[in-house]
Scaffold this motif. Sequence first.
Motif, PDB file in Angstrom:
ATOM      1  N   CYS A 149      -5.383  -0.074   5.442  1.00 11.33           N
ATOM      2  CA  CYS A 149      -6.609   0.375   4.571  1.00 11.33           C
ATOM      3  C   CYS A 149      -7.031  -0.782   3.665  1.00 11.33           C
ATOM      4  O   CYS A 149      -7.732  -0.572   2.653  1.00 11.33           O
TER       5      CYS A 149
ATOM      6  N   ALA B 125     -10.632  -0.851   3.330  1.00 10.39           N
ATOM      7  CA  ALA B 125     -11.182   0.226   2.257  1.00 10.39           C
ATOM      8  C   ALA B 125     -10.727   0.332   1.000  1.00 10.39           C
ATOM      9  O   ALA B 125     -11.636   0.804   0.178  1.00 10.39           O
ATOM     10  N   ASP B 126      -9.642  -0.074   0.755  1.00  9.95           N
ATOM     11  CA  ASP B 126      -9.003  -0.397  -0.828  1.00  9.95           C
ATOM     12  C   ASP B 126      -9.996  -1.242  -1.385  1.00  9.95           C
ATOM     13  O   ASP B 126     -10.474  -0.921  -2.578  1.00  9.95           O
TER      14      ASP B 126
ATOM     15  N   GLN C 182       0.791  -1.323   0.062  1.00 16.38           N
ATOM     16  CA  GLN C 182       0.019  -0.073  -0.206  1.00 16.38           C
ATOM     17  C   GLN C 182       0.848   1.259   0.018  1.00 16.38           C
ATOM     18  O   GLN C 182       1.638   1.484   0.962  1.00 16.38           O
TER      19      GLN C 182
ATOM     20  N   MET D  79      -3.590   6.453  -0.352  1.00 20.96           N
ATOM     21  CA  MET D  79      -4.749   6.633   0.671  1.00 20.96           C
ATOM     22  C   MET D  79      -5.929   5.577  -0.611  1.00 20.96           C
ATOM     23  O   MET D  79      -5.735   5.587  -1.820  1.00 20.96           O
ATOM     24  N   PRO D  80      -6.812   5.101   0.050  1.00 26.17           N
ATOM     25  CA  PRO D  80      -7.766   4.183  -0.882  1.00 26.17           C
ATOM     26  C   PRO D  80      -8.516   4.933  -2.249  1.00 26.17           C
ATOM     27  O   PRO D  80      -8.661   4.174  -2.974  1.00 26.17           O
TER      28      PRO D  80
ATOM     29  N   ASN E 145      -2.343  -4.626   3.326  1.00 27.04           N
ATOM     30  CA  ASN E 145      -2.732  -4.039   4.569  1.00 27.04           C
ATOM     31  C   ASN E 145      -1.619  -2.716   4.903  1.00 27.04           C
ATOM     32  O   ASN E 145      -1.677  -2.558   6.277  1.00 27.04           O
TER      33      ASN E 145
END
Length: 551
Positions: A250, A253-254, A214, A217-218, A246
């Motif tokens: 997120c 959310a992703d 990651q 942001m998502p 992760n």
Amino acid sequence: MKNCRKYKRQYFLPPVTCMDWAEKDYIDKAPVWCSVDLRDGNQALVIPMNLSQKIEFFKLLVEIGFKEIEVGFPAASETEYTFLRTLIEENLIPDDVTIQVLTQARPHIIQRTFEAVKGAKNVIVHVYNSTSVAQREQVFKKSKEEILQIAIEGAKLLKELTEEAGADYRFEYSPESFTGTEPEYALEVCNAVLDIWKPASDRKAIINLPVTVQHSMPHVYASQVEYMCKNLKYRENVVVSLHPHNDRGCGVADSEMGLLAGADRIEGTLFGNGERTGNVDIVTLALNMYSQGVEPNLDFTHMTHICEQYEKFTGMKINERSPYSGALVFAAFSGSHQDAIAKGMHWLEEEKPEHWTVPYLPIDPTDLGRNYDADVIRINSQSGKGGVGYILETKFGLNLPPKMREAMGYTAKAVSDHTQKELLPEEIFELFKRTFEHVVSPLDVTEVHFQQTKGGFSTEVTSSFNGKVLTAKGEGNGRLDAVSNALKKAYGFQFDLVTYQEHALEQSSSSKAIAYVGIKKPDGSLAWGAGVDSDIIHASIDALVTAINNR
């Protein structure tokens, strides 16, 4: 922190963004789920699962309802290879379940993978190679063209070997490290692979877009997914899959935003086990959908059993606060939370609404096999009247008057605070009986006689106080009032009888009743007592005696 400037953003926005996905507020249908517990999850364990553990875990995944399960990287080790062959040769794969196997885009590994899947009915062969800037420059030291050629050659070999085997294997391609790859280049590679496979409606290809690491942001990932979904060739015959890790916390959310952006499928693990900070937690993701009224097509109604089996197979521990699955996620210790939950539960019983709306409980714990008494209302020094009252009512049938419930709440808090421990329901019940029921010292009533009068009742009460026995007469508009007045006359007690409440404890002809009595002392505070007897008059007098002794 020493020097944040040593870091820079490693992701790439797509050349065109439209953000159509941002106008949607929920996911309206479940994705295709693929469990990668037996591959991603297994390789992240300190001690990987043995053959029997992997077989039992596979059976658990089938039981939950997964129709696609990645069983491993069969060319990676003899254990992985043997596991796959065992599933096939012992006929352990249901006809409606598709196994998925992973292979790098390297000829000898692809060859070994095809040897491993021989005889399997439904198979997805998942091939990948890394495409990110960092991997191209630092690991492979190859140009974009050279990396593209690796993907093309791997795709060709999958197709050739499948045709040689006379099989209908489905294909999946991942541009590994997608989130660190320029979206237009990732699109070029994926489309080149699709041009070789030429997916059709009866044999769709899977393009998997992994969040290998990651970086953003998502919403950035969602924009990348949306760009791919809108520009992939053969889109109607392509299943767009997501595989979020992760690192930034997120993963869920992703996944949710990626599904809004057009993805069709999720690869993840139960409880989020995976490399580094893990994969996306499928339990959380699926039950988030469930809480919005969407059927997730996975069965978590026996959550405790699933958790126990998972911990046994993997040696991992599920955090007590892990969403939905943790031992304490439905537990309310706070007094205000307990009060709201108790009132919400009563409202549900009375109003019988179509939808679940209990405060502080996003879903009904019983849907996951959890118990209200054991899992929801938990009593410690932070608890209050609502929780204590709810336990006494639902588990033991005691419906305390509101102010007595408050007094019992303070009593329980004090004991929990002193002992520095949680109080179990049975301990709360025993505490109630010890504090508010049949307290016969220093006052005890041994004999009572009544006579009905024109204005109510007269009584003669024999009692002892600190060992001194007295008989006194009293009158009142009711039996309890008459006894109260007799005791005041005998000992000079000063109090007012302000609360009286009773109810049956059992629904039968021989049922006992419980009476609750509250008296107001000269300073305005209240004292409480309860009495239990098959005769409600005896119960009422016992309650009054206890209240006087508690004054």
